[in-house]
Design a protein around this motif. Structure first.
Motif, PDB file in Angstrom:
ATOM      1  N   LEU A 163       0.822  -1.210   0.000  1.00 37.19           N
ATOM      2  CA  LEU A 163       0.000   0.000   0.000  1.00 37.19           C
ATOM      3  C   LEU A 163       0.854   1.257   0.000  1.00 37.19           C
ATOM      4  CD1 LEU A 163      -2.810  -1.038   2.515  1.00 37.19           C
ATOM      5  CD2 LEU A 163      -3.034  -0.707   0.042  1.00 37.19           C
ATOM      6  N   LEU A 164       1.920   1.243   0.774  1.00 39.36           N
ATOM      7  CA  LEU A 164       2.785   2.422   0.837  1.00 39.36           C
ATOM      8  C   LEU A 164       3.485   2.655  -0.507  1.00 39.36           C
ATOM      9  CD1 LEU A 164       4.201   1.893   4.419  1.00 39.36           C
ATOM     10  CD2 LEU A 164       2.844   3.858   3.662  1.00 39.36           C
ATOM     11  N   GLN A 165       3.885   1.588  -1.155  1.00 40.15           N
ATOM     12  CA  GLN A 165       4.525   1.737  -2.462  1.00 40.15           C
ATOM     13  C   GLN A 165       3.572   2.334  -3.499  1.00 40.15           C
ATOM     14  OE1 GLN A 165       5.840  -2.253  -3.184  1.00 40.15           O
ATOM     15  NE2 GLN A 165       7.583  -2.101  -1.791  1.00 40.15           N
ATOM     16  N   GLU A 166       2.287   1.999  -3.385  1.00 40.29           N
ATOM     17  CA  GLU A 166       1.312   2.466  -4.365  1.00 40.29           C
ATOM     18  C   GLU A 166       0.730   3.830  -4.003  1.00 40.29           C
ATOM     19  OE1 GLU A 166      -1.084   2.338  -7.822  1.00 40.29           O
ATOM     20  OE2 GLU A 166       0.696   1.206  -7.201  1.00 40.29           O
ATOM     21  N   PHE A 167       0.446   4.048  -2.719  1.00 40.17           N
ATOM     22  CA  PHE A 167      -0.297   5.237  -2.310  1.00 40.17           C
ATOM     23  C   PHE A 167       0.439   6.126  -1.302  1.00 40.17           C
ATOM     24  CE2 PHE A 167      -3.615   1.895  -3.026  1.00 40.17           C
ATOM     25  CZ  PHE A 167      -4.178   2.439  -4.170  1.00 40.17           C
ATOM     26  N   GLY A 168       1.614   5.704  -0.853  1.00 43.46           N
ATOM     27  CA  GLY A 168       2.303   6.446   0.186  1.00 43.46           C
ATOM     28  C   GLY A 168       2.901   7.753  -0.289  1.00 43.46           C
ATOM     29  N   HIS A 169       3.109   8.649   0.669  1.00 46.94           N
ATOM     30  CA  HIS A 169       3.823   9.891   0.386  1.00 46.94           C
ATOM     31  C   HIS A 169       5.258   9.542  -0.003  1.00 46.94           C
ATOM     32  CE1 HIS A 169       5.842  13.747   1.258  1.00 46.94           C
ATOM     33  NE2 HIS A 169       4.656  14.294   1.004  1.00 46.94           N
ATOM     34  N   PRO A 170       5.885  10.289  -0.897  1.00 46.03           N
ATOM     35  CA  PRO A 170       7.249   9.960  -1.344  1.00 46.03           C
ATOM     36  C   PRO A 170       8.268   9.807  -0.220  1.00 46.03           C
ATOM     37  CG  PRO A 170       6.286  11.614  -2.785  1.00 46.03           C
ATOM     38  CD  PRO A 170       5.318  11.432  -1.650  1.00 46.03           C
ATOM     39  N   THR A 171       8.007  10.363   0.946  1.00 48.76           N
ATOM     40  CA  THR A 171       8.969  10.289   2.045  1.00 48.76           C
ATOM     41  C   THR A 171       8.822   9.029   2.890  1.00 48.76           C
ATOM     42  OG1 THR A 171       7.481  11.533   3.504  1.00 48.76           O
ATOM     43  CG2 THR A 171       9.073  12.811   2.207  1.00 48.76           C
ATOM     44  N   TRP A 172       7.885   8.113   2.522  1.00 52.73           N
ATOM     45  CA  TRP A 172       7.617   6.988   3.421  1.00 52.73           C
ATOM     46  C   TRP A 172       8.833   6.074   3.598  1.00 52.73           C
ATOM     47  CZ3 TRP A 172       7.722   1.697   2.890  1.00 52.73           C
ATOM     48  CH2 TRP A 172       7.826   1.174   1.600  1.00 52.73           C
ATOM     49  N   THR A 173       9.678   5.925   2.573  1.00 54.69           N
ATOM     50  CA  THR A 173      10.847   5.055   2.717  1.00 54.69           C
ATOM     51  C   THR A 173      11.853   5.642   3.710  1.00 54.69           C
ATOM     52  OG1 THR A 173      11.830   6.079   0.747  1.00 54.69           O
ATOM     53  CG2 THR A 173      10.619   4.016   0.438  1.00 54.69           C
TER      54      THR A 173
ATOM     55  N   LEU B 125      -0.777   8.240   7.824  1.00 50.85           N
ATOM     56  CA  LEU B 125      -1.630   9.429   7.892  1.00 50.85           C
ATOM     57  C   LEU B 125      -1.470  10.304   6.657  1.00 50.85           C
ATOM     58  CD1 LEU B 125      -1.426  10.514  11.653  1.00 50.85           C
ATOM     59  CD2 LEU B 125      -3.348   9.473  10.447  1.00 50.85           C
ATOM     60  N   ARG B 126      -0.470  10.018   5.846  1.00 49.99           N
ATOM     61  CA  ARG B 126      -0.247  10.804   4.626  1.00 49.99           C
ATOM     62  C   ARG B 126      -0.564   9.995   3.371  1.00 49.99           C
ATOM     63  NH1 ARG B 126       5.538  13.687   5.092  1.00 49.99           N
ATOM     64  NH2 ARG B 126       4.540  15.123   3.635  1.00 49.99           N
ATOM     65  N   MET B 127      -1.299   8.897   3.551  1.00 48.27           N
ATOM     66  CA  MET B 127      -1.662   8.077   2.394  1.00 48.27           C
ATOM     67  C   MET B 127      -2.499   8.876   1.406  1.00 48.27           C
ATOM     68  SD  MET B 127      -0.275   5.088   2.700  1.00 48.27           S
ATOM     69  CE  MET B 127      -1.160   3.742   1.924  1.00 48.27           C
ATOM     70  N   GLN B 128      -2.214   8.699   0.123  1.00 44.06           N
ATOM     71  CA  GLN B 128      -2.882   9.453  -0.926  1.00 44.06           C
ATOM     72  C   GLN B 128      -4.013   8.636  -1.563  1.00 44.06           C
ATOM     73  OE1 GLN B 128       0.505  10.505  -3.362  1.00 44.06           O
ATOM     74  NE2 GLN B 128       1.204  12.059  -1.919  1.00 44.06           N
ATOM     75  N   ALA B 129      -4.816   8.013  -0.691  1.00 46.37           N
ATOM     76  CA  ALA B 129      -5.962   7.224  -1.142  1.00 46.37           C
ATOM     77  C   ALA B 129      -6.897   7.026   0.035  1.00 46.37           C
ATOM     78  CB  ALA B 129      -5.518   5.879  -1.699  1.00 46.37           C
ATOM     79  N   ASP B 130      -8.165   6.727  -0.248  1.00 47.43           N
ATOM     80  CA  ASP B 130      -9.106   6.479   0.832  1.00 47.43           C
ATOM     81  C   ASP B 130      -9.200   4.980   1.119  1.00 47.43           C
ATOM     82  OD1 ASP B 130     -10.685   5.361  -1.179  1.00 47.43           O
ATOM     83  OD2 ASP B 130     -12.075   7.065  -1.254  1.00 47.43           O
TER      84      ASP B 130
ATOM     85  N   TYR C 194      -7.247  -2.367  -3.672  1.00 46.37           N
ATOM     86  CA  TYR C 194      -5.896  -2.677  -4.131  1.00 46.37           C
ATOM     87  C   TYR C 194      -5.367  -3.940  -3.457  1.00 46.37           C
ATOM     88  CZ  TYR C 194      -1.112  -1.841  -5.689  1.00 46.37           C
ATOM     89  OH  TYR C 194       0.127  -1.958  -6.283  1.00 46.37           O
ATOM     90  N   VAL C 195      -5.636  -4.077  -2.159  1.00 48.53           N
ATOM     91  CA  VAL C 195      -5.199  -5.267  -1.429  1.00 48.53           C
ATOM     92  C   VAL C 195      -5.819  -6.520  -2.023  1.00 48.53           C
ATOM     93  CG1 VAL C 195      -5.363  -6.486   0.782  1.00 48.53           C
ATOM     94  CG2 VAL C 195      -4.715  -4.074   0.733  1.00 48.53           C
ATOM     95  N   ARG C 196      -7.116  -6.478  -2.270  1.00 51.60           N
ATOM     96  CA  ARG C 196      -7.801  -7.663  -2.796  1.00 51.60           C
ATOM     97  C   ARG C 196      -7.280  -8.050  -4.184  1.00 51.60           C
ATOM     98  NH1 ARG C 196     -12.241  -5.209   0.073  1.00 51.60           N
ATOM     99  NH2 ARG C 196     -12.784  -3.972  -1.782  1.00 51.60           N
ATOM    100  N   THR C 197      -6.780  -7.075  -4.923  1.00 49.23           N
ATOM    101  CA  THR C 197      -6.281  -7.335  -6.276  1.00 49.23           C
ATOM    102  C   THR C 197      -4.828  -7.796  -6.293  1.00 49.23           C
ATOM    103  OG1 THR C 197      -7.773  -5.657  -7.168  1.00 49.23           O
ATOM    104  CG2 THR C 197      -5.944  -6.316  -8.565  1.00 49.23           C
TER     105      THR C 197
END
Length: 238
Positions: free
Chosen positions: A42-52, A74-79, A86-89
Motif C-alpha cells: 500500500l505504501l509503495q502504491e499510495f504512500g507519500h514519497p517520504t515513506w521510505t 496518515l499521509r496516504m494518498q488514497a481512501d 488494491y489489497v484484494r487485487t
C-alpha cells in the motif's frame, strides 16, 4: 532448534499426560499469512514519497511503531475503499490457508490473525477470500468522513508502553489462560515475543533466526500445509 523428525513437522505438539488443551491457531499477517508485506504494498502504491525515509528511521530505532505508522499512513494518498480494493487485487494468502481455516471451523478450533499491522487491510484480504468472520487482533485504524486514515488505537498494547503497538505475547497468553494450546506462526522481530510463550511455533525469516539463537524449538514455515498436518495430528490425539 528446528524439528528434524521426518514425519510430522511437530510431533511433540501431541497432547500428553494431563495436557488436553484444545488448540488455537494464531498467525502473524504481513509476510506470514499473507505472502506479501501488505503494508508496504500500500505504501509503495499510495504512500507519500517520504515513506521510505520514515521506514529507515523506524528500522534504525529513531521512531516508535506508533510514530512510524502515523508518519507513513496518515499521509496516504488514497481512501479506505481504494486501498482495500488494491489489497484484494494484489495480495494473497499462502497456500493451504483456506484449508486450515475450514478445518478449524469444522472442529471448533479458534483461528485468528494477530498483527502489529492495520486492521483495515487485513480485513480486506480476509473478505476477498471469504474469511470475513475470522477474528483480527491488530492496530485499529480510524478514518475520517472522506475515508482517509485519521488515527490509530492499540487495544492490546504493551503494559506501560502503548507506543510499541500491540503485544502479540499478551494475546497468546490470553488464549492460554482460556485453556488453549497455542500454535503460532510468525516471521519478524515483533513475532519473537509470541514465539517465546507459544506452545508450538512455526517460524521463518528473522523470527526463525532469533528462535534458533535463543534455543526455542520451532518448525520451519513456508506455507500452511505443515501447520494443518500438525493441527490434525494434535486434534486426533485429544
Amino acid at each position: 532448534m528446528p524439528s528434524t523428525d521426518t514425519g510430522s513437522p511437530f510431533v511433540n505438539a501431541k497432547p500428553t499426560g494431563t495436557d488436553r488443551r484444545i488448540p488455537a491457531v494464531l498467525t502473524d499477517f504481513d509476510d506470514t499469512a499473507a505472502a506479501q508485506n501488505v503494508a508496504e504494498l500500500l505504501l509503495q502504491e499510495f504512500g507519500h514519497p517520504t515513506w521510505t525515509e520514515v521506514r529507515e528511521r523506524f528500522r534504525a530505532g529513531e521512531l516508535s511503531l506508533k510514530d512510524y505508522q502515523e508518519a507513513a499512513f496518515l499521509r496516504m494518498q488514497a481512501d479506505k475503499d481504494a486501498m482495500q480494493s488494491y489489497v484484494r487485487t494484489h495480495a494473497n494468502f499462502r497456500p493451504h490457508f483456506a484449508e486450515l481455516s475450514a478445518f478449524c471451523q469444522d472442529n471448533s478450533i479458534p483461528m485468528c490473525i494477530i498483527s502489529q499491522g492495520l486492521d483495515f487491510y487485513i480485513q480486506a484480504l480476509l473478505g476477498g477470500y471469504g474469511q470475513s468472520e475470522m477474528p483480527v487482533y491488530a492496530v485499529v485504524t480510524e478514518f475520517d468522513g472522506q475515508g482517509r486514515v485519521a488515527g490509530y488505537r492499540y487495544d492490546f498494547a504493551y503494559p506501560d508502553a502503548p507506543h510499541l503497538g500491540n503485544s502479540k505475547a499478551l494475546i497468546v497468553r490470553r488464549f492460554q489462560e482460556q485453556g488453549h494450546h497455542v500454535f503460532f506462526m510468525g516471521d519478524g522481530r515483533s513475532d519473537f515475543e509470541a514465539g517465546e510463550v507459544a506452545d508450538t511455533v512455526f517460524a521463518h525469516r528473522q523470527m526463525a533466526a532469533m528462535c534458533d539463537e535463543a534455543g526455542i524449538e520451532f518448525a520451519p514455515f513456508t506455507d500452511f500445509g505443515p501447520v494443518l498436518e500438525a493441527i490434525r495430528e494434535y486434534t486426533n490425539a485429544l
